[in-house]
Every structure is written in structure tokens, then in C-alpha cells.
Design an enzyme around this catalytic site. Sequence first.
Site, PDB file in Angstrom:
ATOM      1  N   TYR A  69      22.550 -88.108   9.254  1.00 24.36           N
ATOM      2  CA  TYR A  69      22.073 -88.544   7.948  1.00 24.36           C
ATOM      3  C   TYR A  69      22.479 -90.001   7.743  1.00 24.36           C
ATOM      4  CZ  TYR A  69      20.568 -87.786   3.116  1.00 24.36           C
ATOM      5  OH  TYR A  69      19.886 -87.828   1.916  1.00 24.36           O
ATOM      6  N   ASN A 168       6.591 -74.754  -0.873  1.00 28.33           N
ATOM      7  CA  ASN A 168       7.586 -73.696  -1.065  1.00 28.33           C
ATOM      8  C   ASN A 168       9.012 -74.189  -0.853  1.00 28.33           C
ATOM      9  OD1 ASN A 168       6.798 -73.963   1.696  1.00 28.33           O
ATOM     10  ND2 ASN A 168       7.935 -72.101   2.169  1.00 28.33           N
ATOM     11  N   SER A 169       9.180 -75.471  -0.550  1.00 30.28           N
ATOM     12  CA  SER A 169      10.529 -76.037  -0.440  1.00 30.28           C
ATOM     13  C   SER A 169      11.158 -76.073  -1.820  1.00 30.28           C
ATOM     14  CB  SER A 169      10.460 -77.454   0.137  1.00 30.28           C
ATOM     15  OG  SER A 169       9.824 -78.332  -0.790  1.00 30.28           O
ATOM     16  N   ARG A 193       1.501 -67.860   7.284  1.00 29.23           N
ATOM     17  CA  ARG A 193       2.570 -66.960   7.719  1.00 29.23           C
ATOM     18  C   ARG A 193       2.130 -65.534   7.426  1.00 29.23           C
ATOM     19  NH1 ARG A 193       6.860 -69.801   4.580  1.00 29.23           N
ATOM     20  NH2 ARG A 193       5.360 -71.464   4.911  1.00 29.23           N
ATOM     21  N   GLY A 261      10.664 -85.106   6.199  1.00 32.60           N
ATOM     22  CA  GLY A 261       9.919 -85.053   7.456  1.00 32.60           C
ATOM     23  C   GLY A 261      10.231 -83.779   8.219  1.00 32.60           C
ATOM     24  N   MET A 262       9.922 -82.635   7.618  1.00 28.62           N
ATOM     25  CA  MET A 262      10.321 -81.354   8.196  1.00 28.62           C
ATOM     26  C   MET A 262       9.686 -81.091   9.564  1.00 28.62           C
ATOM     27  SD  MET A 262      10.666 -78.732   4.962  1.00 28.62           S
ATOM     28  CE  MET A 262       8.975 -78.876   4.416  1.00 28.62           C
ATOM     29  N   TRP A 285      13.689 -91.977  -1.648  1.00 26.57           N
ATOM     30  CA  TRP A 285      14.986 -91.392  -1.309  1.00 26.57           C
ATOM     31  C   TRP A 285      15.793 -91.314  -2.592  1.00 26.57           C
ATOM     32  CZ3 TRP A 285      19.500 -94.124   1.689  1.00 26.57           C
ATOM     33  CH2 TRP A 285      20.440 -93.156   2.076  1.00 26.57           C
ATOM     34  N   MET A 286      16.057 -90.093  -3.056  1.00 29.13           N
ATOM     35  CA  MET A 286      16.736 -89.896  -4.322  1.00 29.13           C
ATOM     36  C   MET A 286      18.116 -90.542  -4.341  1.00 29.13           C
ATOM     37  SD  MET A 286      16.182 -88.530  -7.285  1.00 29.13           S
ATOM     38  CE  MET A 286      17.269 -89.082  -8.583  1.00 29.13           C
ATOM     39  N   LYS A 345      17.328 -70.534  -0.707  1.00 30.07           N
ATOM     40  CA  LYS A 345      18.399 -71.524  -0.604  1.00 30.07           C
ATOM     41  C   LYS A 345      19.725 -70.783  -0.716  1.00 30.07           C
ATOM     42  CE  LYS A 345      18.226 -75.488  -2.730  1.00 30.07           C
ATOM     43  NZ  LYS A 345      18.548 -76.467  -1.667  1.00 30.07           N
TER      44      LYS A 345
END
Length: 355
Positions: A69, A168-169, A193, A261-262, A285-286, A345
Site C-alpha cells: 500500500y 456489491n463492494s 455468479r 483496481g480489483m 483516493w480518500m 465484510k
Amino acid sequence: MNCHRSLSFVRRLHNIHARKLLYSDYGEPSQVVKLVEEKLAAPQNNQIVVEMQGAPINPADINTVQGVYPIKPALPSVPGNEGVGKVLSVGDDVKNLAVGDIVVPLELGLGTWRTHGVFNASNWMKVPNQLGLAEAATLLTNPPTAYRMLKDFVSLKPGDVVIQNGANSACGQYVIQLCKAWNLVSVNVVRNRPNIDELRDSLSKLGATHVLTEEELRSTSLFKSGELKAPKLALNCVGGQSGMEILRKLEPKGVHVTYGGMSRQPVTAPTSALIFKDYQLRGYWMSRWSKENATNPERAKMFAEITDLMLKGAVKAPAHKFVPFKDYEVPLKKTLDMKGFSGNKFIFTFGDNVS
């Protein structure tokens, strides 16, 4: 002496078995993160003692431990950026918080994966006691990310269309709910899915206007038929082909914002889209926004609006699963599988910390 720091309380502090997760080397969390105990000191001056109540496990937390990161804390370090806790004691100079307040961190990198900690009071914000545990624990990152992306790039008005992938994130679920609260139309793209109908139903119940698989997005007539206006804003957390597909649906001069960028694939755009449609490709970017706006009144206004929506039931935490802190190894092992973040989560819960 501050009445909150009586001798009896100081003695009780030393009876707290404070435990925290710690890593001294970068690597896979299940291999480098260890549980250790520490003895708490009484808070001094502007410090507070916080007893953690909940702390989520986010992809950024895992990437930080892995050393990939952009933010790299000095080692050894306690993981965890978000969370919610209760103030147990305050230093003599603390004015903004009191014993019993429910607080969430205002700064990243405080290390929330612990039962208790001593922190600077200025790094924590009081939240309403009525706020749900999951909502409070996840308040710092995803709700503001969704809020700012919907506010800062395009001037949206009721009826305007927003399209997003990775719907759905955790952040995607907040985008859906804020769009509903603000009377915006949301087109939400997810990967196909086996349980797609179940997922479609759950996102619709959150307020999603339309839920499409990536394959359905390519063939949909929603926009060509005029049933929906072309989106003004596209929010991309996947990249690759998925990011390009939502770009193609934008109206001329539309804005495409990438915040994740999953797929681990680059963001690309056809030359013709840039020249003839004049699309804008932006990034968000938060962490940067929060750092640059740490004292901006707009930040406090944003949190107040988000918490108000939560208290009204218009916005709720993303799908989640509570995990007792003592079972910390279970979710950390799951993070080795990227699919670990595609469902609920994980949120650590803390209890039975005082002996």
C-alpha cells in the site's frame, strides 16, 4: 486532578489485559501478524484511553501489512484504520471528549486492531451513541468515499444517472444508498455468479435502480432505447474491461472516476472516446482527500450528513460478519483468497477485556 482520572481508575487501568495485533515485518497477515499483550499507562495531557468495540478488516489494511500500500507505517505497527470505541479516561487537557463518549478515528494508521489504546484526543471524533456498531466501525472510509465521489466530480441533480462496477463492494453499497437518498438513478454492474438473483435482490433492496451483470451491460438497450439517460458519472473500482464498459455508457463529456483496481488490470480508454466524446478519466483516493481537508468544515459537515442518514435508516453498513477478536486468525487466513472480500465484510468485536 481531573475527576475522570481518580486513583481508583488508574488502578483499574492496570487490571486491563490490553491486547493488540502487531506485525514487525511486511508479509501475508496470517504469517506476520501476532497477538501481544501490553500494559496501559494512564492518559496524559491531551490523551484518551479508548476501549475498542468494533474494527473492520479492509483491503487497504491487508495491503498495508503486505507492504504494497502507498502508506507504509513504521514497524512494528498495529494494523487497522477504522473502528469504534468508548472513551474510558481522558487526560487533564482534553476538552472535546468525555468519559463514556463513543468515538471513531479521524486519522488513518492509529492501529485499531486492539482491545484498548492510549491516543491523542484530536485524532478521534464523537459519534451518536445510537449509531449501530457496524455503521460506526466502518464510518471513516467507504461512506465518505462514496459521498465525495458523488459530490466532487459532477454536479448531479435528481434524476441524473450514475453507473458503477463492483456494485456489491462495501463502497458500492454506499453509492447505491446515497443515490437513493439523493434521488439519483444508479446502474450497478456486478460479476455474474451462481447466486446472481440473490445478489440482485439484495442490492435492489438497498435502493439500486438497476443491477446488471457485466455481460448484460454489453447488450443492454436501457440507454439506446431512451429508457435511461446516459450516465453523467461512472465509478470504477475494477479496472480492465469492466472499467472500459462503464466508460462507453457515459454521456459526452462524462466523468469516469477510478478508485480501485480489483481486477488488477489497467484502466484503458478508446482514443475515439477521448477525442469525440471528450470523456474525463479521473482518480480518487480518500486518504489524500482526508489529509488535505483534515480541518476543512466540509469534512465535519459530510460526517454529520452521513450519520444523520444512518440514524434515519436511509444508509446502513455493508453486508458484514462479526468476528470475536480472539478468533483473529480466521479472517486473516481468508484474505489470502481474493474472494474473501467479495461477500461479507469482517468486523472484529471486542469483549471480556477487563479482568
